[in-house]
Design a protein around this motif. Structure first.
Motif, PDB file in Angstrom:
ATOM      1  N   LYS A 107      -5.483  -2.286   4.392  1.00 44.30           N
ATOM      2  CA  LYS A 107      -5.192  -1.420   5.541  1.00 44.30           C
ATOM      3  C   LYS A 107      -6.081  -0.189   5.591  1.00 44.30           C
ATOM      4  O   LYS A 107      -6.534   0.214   6.654  1.00 44.30           O
ATOM      5  CB  LYS A 107      -3.725  -1.015   5.515  1.00 44.30           C
ATOM      6  N   ASN A 108      -6.362   0.442   4.457  1.00 48.32           N
ATOM      7  CA  ASN A 108      -7.212   1.628   4.466  1.00 48.32           C
ATOM      8  C   ASN A 108      -8.641   1.287   4.868  1.00 48.32           C
ATOM      9  O   ASN A 108      -9.368   2.126   5.376  1.00 48.32           O
ATOM     10  CB  ASN A 108      -7.223   2.314   3.097  1.00 48.32           C
ATOM     11  N   GLY A 109      -9.065   0.055   4.622  1.00 52.34           N
ATOM     12  CA  GLY A 109     -10.403  -0.395   4.996  1.00 52.34           C
ATOM     13  C   GLY A 109     -10.406  -1.095   6.343  1.00 52.34           C
ATOM     14  O   GLY A 109     -11.337  -1.804   6.682  1.00 52.34           O
ATOM     15  N   HIS A 110      -9.348  -0.931   7.114  1.00 55.46           N
ATOM     16  CA  HIS A 110      -9.180  -1.508   8.450  1.00 55.46           C
ATOM     17  C   HIS A 110      -9.074  -3.030   8.419  1.00 55.46           C
ATOM     18  O   HIS A 110      -9.392  -3.693   9.394  1.00 55.46           O
ATOM     19  CB  HIS A 110     -10.303  -1.050   9.396  1.00 55.46           C
ATOM     20  N   GLY A 111      -8.641  -3.571   7.303  1.00 52.17           N
ATOM     21  CA  GLY A 111      -8.390  -5.005   7.186  1.00 52.17           C
ATOM     22  C   GLY A 111      -6.887  -5.235   7.192  1.00 52.17           C
ATOM     23  O   GLY A 111      -6.126  -4.493   7.802  1.00 52.17           O
ATOM     24  N   TYR A 112      -6.472  -6.256   6.472  1.00 49.53           N
ATOM     25  CA  TYR A 112      -5.064  -6.594   6.377  1.00 49.53           C
ATOM     26  C   TYR A 112      -4.550  -6.230   4.997  1.00 49.53           C
ATOM     27  O   TYR A 112      -5.236  -6.426   4.003  1.00 49.53           O
ATOM     28  CB  TYR A 112      -4.849  -8.086   6.646  1.00 49.53           C
ATOM     29  N   GLY A 113      -3.344  -5.706   4.917  1.00 47.73           N
ATOM     30  CA  GLY A 113      -2.747  -5.357   3.639  1.00 47.73           C
ATOM     31  C   GLY A 113      -2.274  -6.596   2.921  1.00 47.73           C
ATOM     32  O   GLY A 113      -2.019  -7.622   3.524  1.00 47.73           O
ATOM     33  N   GLY A 114      -2.158  -6.495   1.629  1.00 42.33           N
ATOM     34  CA  GLY A 114      -1.629  -7.607   0.855  1.00 42.33           C
ATOM     35  C   GLY A 114      -2.514  -7.988  -0.293  1.00 42.33           C
ATOM     36  O   GLY A 114      -2.566  -7.299  -1.295  1.00 42.33           O
ATOM     37  N   LEU A 115      -3.270  -9.076  -0.142  1.00 42.15           N
ATOM     38  CA  LEU A 115      -4.031  -9.659  -1.240  1.00 42.15           C
ATOM     39  C   LEU A 115      -5.505  -9.771  -0.853  1.00 42.15           C
ATOM     40  O   LEU A 115      -5.836 -10.291   0.205  1.00 42.15           O
ATOM     41  CB  LEU A 115      -3.485 -11.053  -1.561  1.00 42.15           C
ATOM     42  N   THR A 116      -6.375  -9.291  -1.739  1.00 36.79           N
ATOM     43  CA  THR A 116      -7.821  -9.460  -1.574  1.00 36.79           C
ATOM     44  C   THR A 116      -8.328 -10.204  -2.796  1.00 36.79           C
ATOM     45  O   THR A 116      -8.068  -9.792  -3.928  1.00 36.79           O
ATOM     46  CB  THR A 116      -8.541  -8.095  -1.463  1.00 36.79           C
ATOM     47  N   VAL A 117      -9.041 -11.315  -2.571  1.00 37.73           N
ATOM     48  CA  VAL A 117      -9.554 -12.141  -3.654  1.00 37.73           C
ATOM     49  C   VAL A 117     -11.074 -12.150  -3.573  1.00 37.73           C
ATOM     50  O   VAL A 117     -11.643 -12.348  -2.503  1.00 37.73           O
ATOM     51  CB  VAL A 117      -9.017 -13.583  -3.568  1.00 37.73           C
ATOM     52  N   GLN A 118     -11.704 -11.953  -4.718  1.00 39.46           N
ATOM     53  CA  GLN A 118     -13.161 -12.020  -4.813  1.00 39.46           C
ATOM     54  C   GLN A 118     -13.492 -12.840  -6.045  1.00 39.46           C
ATOM     55  O   GLN A 118     -12.839 -12.691  -7.080  1.00 39.46           O
ATOM     56  CB  GLN A 118     -13.738 -10.611  -4.937  1.00 39.46           C
ATOM     57  N   THR A 119     -14.489 -13.695  -5.967  1.00 36.34           N
ATOM     58  CA  THR A 119     -14.867 -14.466  -7.142  1.00 36.34           C
ATOM     59  C   THR A 119     -15.533 -13.549  -8.158  1.00 36.34           C
ATOM     60  O   THR A 119     -16.130 -12.539  -7.795  1.00 36.34           O
ATOM     61  CB  THR A 119     -15.834 -15.613  -6.792  1.00 36.34           C
TER      62      THR A 119
END
Length: 188
Positions: A107-119
């Motif tokens: 949310k702070n980065g103007h995306g969606y809150g919850g889960l962010t996955v990166q390899t």
């Protein structure tokens, strides 16, 4: 070595160096035991957190026999393997896997809150949902207005047996993909 007060033992260090708190027979290097089904926590504090019951971090067993890691401060909780951070839960509840600042993508980065996955390295990112052979893997969307996280609002499910990718709304499949292509009528 046994320590206690009033004729009651409260701490024991056995001949192998195992420490028992509340137990005379420690089974691990540090074994903490309570004699009822109450909570049993280690309380970790420092000068910055303060030393009160509402400060620092608790690690232990709650009164329902569930494991707990509870940070009472506004900081994050980190998990790591191989001397590398692998997952972080930040104070607003967002979770990052292989990313140390999930709030920047949420949310702070103007995306969606919850889960962010990166390899962890230069491959594709993703989430794999693995189910029982006869089951379907599902990603369900619910608004939280009901008592259960039902698939009434929307879902994508993969039927492994029949090789179908179903798309649904309001609890019903409205379209599907099969090996033969897109089917707007789920009865196809």
């Amino acid at each position: 070595l046994m320590l206690g007060s009033g004729g009651s033992e409260s701490l024991r260090i056995d001949s192998s160096g195992k420490v028992g708190i509340g137990t005379a027979s420690p089974t691990r290097t540090l074994d903490m035991h309570v004699t009822d089904s109450g909570a049993n926590y280690m309380h970790l504090t420092n000068t910055g957190t303060g030393t009160g019951d509402g400060n620092g971090t608790f690690i232990g067993l709650d009164s329902s026999e569930g494991a707990i890691i509870w940070n009472q401060e506004s900081g994050y909780v980190r998990f790591g393997t191989n001397d590398t951070e692998r997952m972080r839960i930040v104070s607003n509840g967002e979770v990052g896997i292989n990313i140390t600042n999930p709030e920047s993508y949420g949310k702070n980065g103007h995306g969606y809150g919850g889960l962010t996955v990166q390899t962890p390295s230069g491959t594709d990112s993703g989430i794999t949902i693995r189910s029982n052979y006869a089951g379907a893997g599902m990603l369900a969307f619910a608004d939280g207005s009901g008592t259960n996280a039902e698939r009434m609002n929307g879902f994508v499910s993969c039927d492994h047996v029949n090789k179908r990718l179903n798309i649904g709304l309001d609890g019903n499949t409205i379209a599907r993909f099969t090996v033969h292509g897109f089917h707007p009528n789920p009865a196809d």
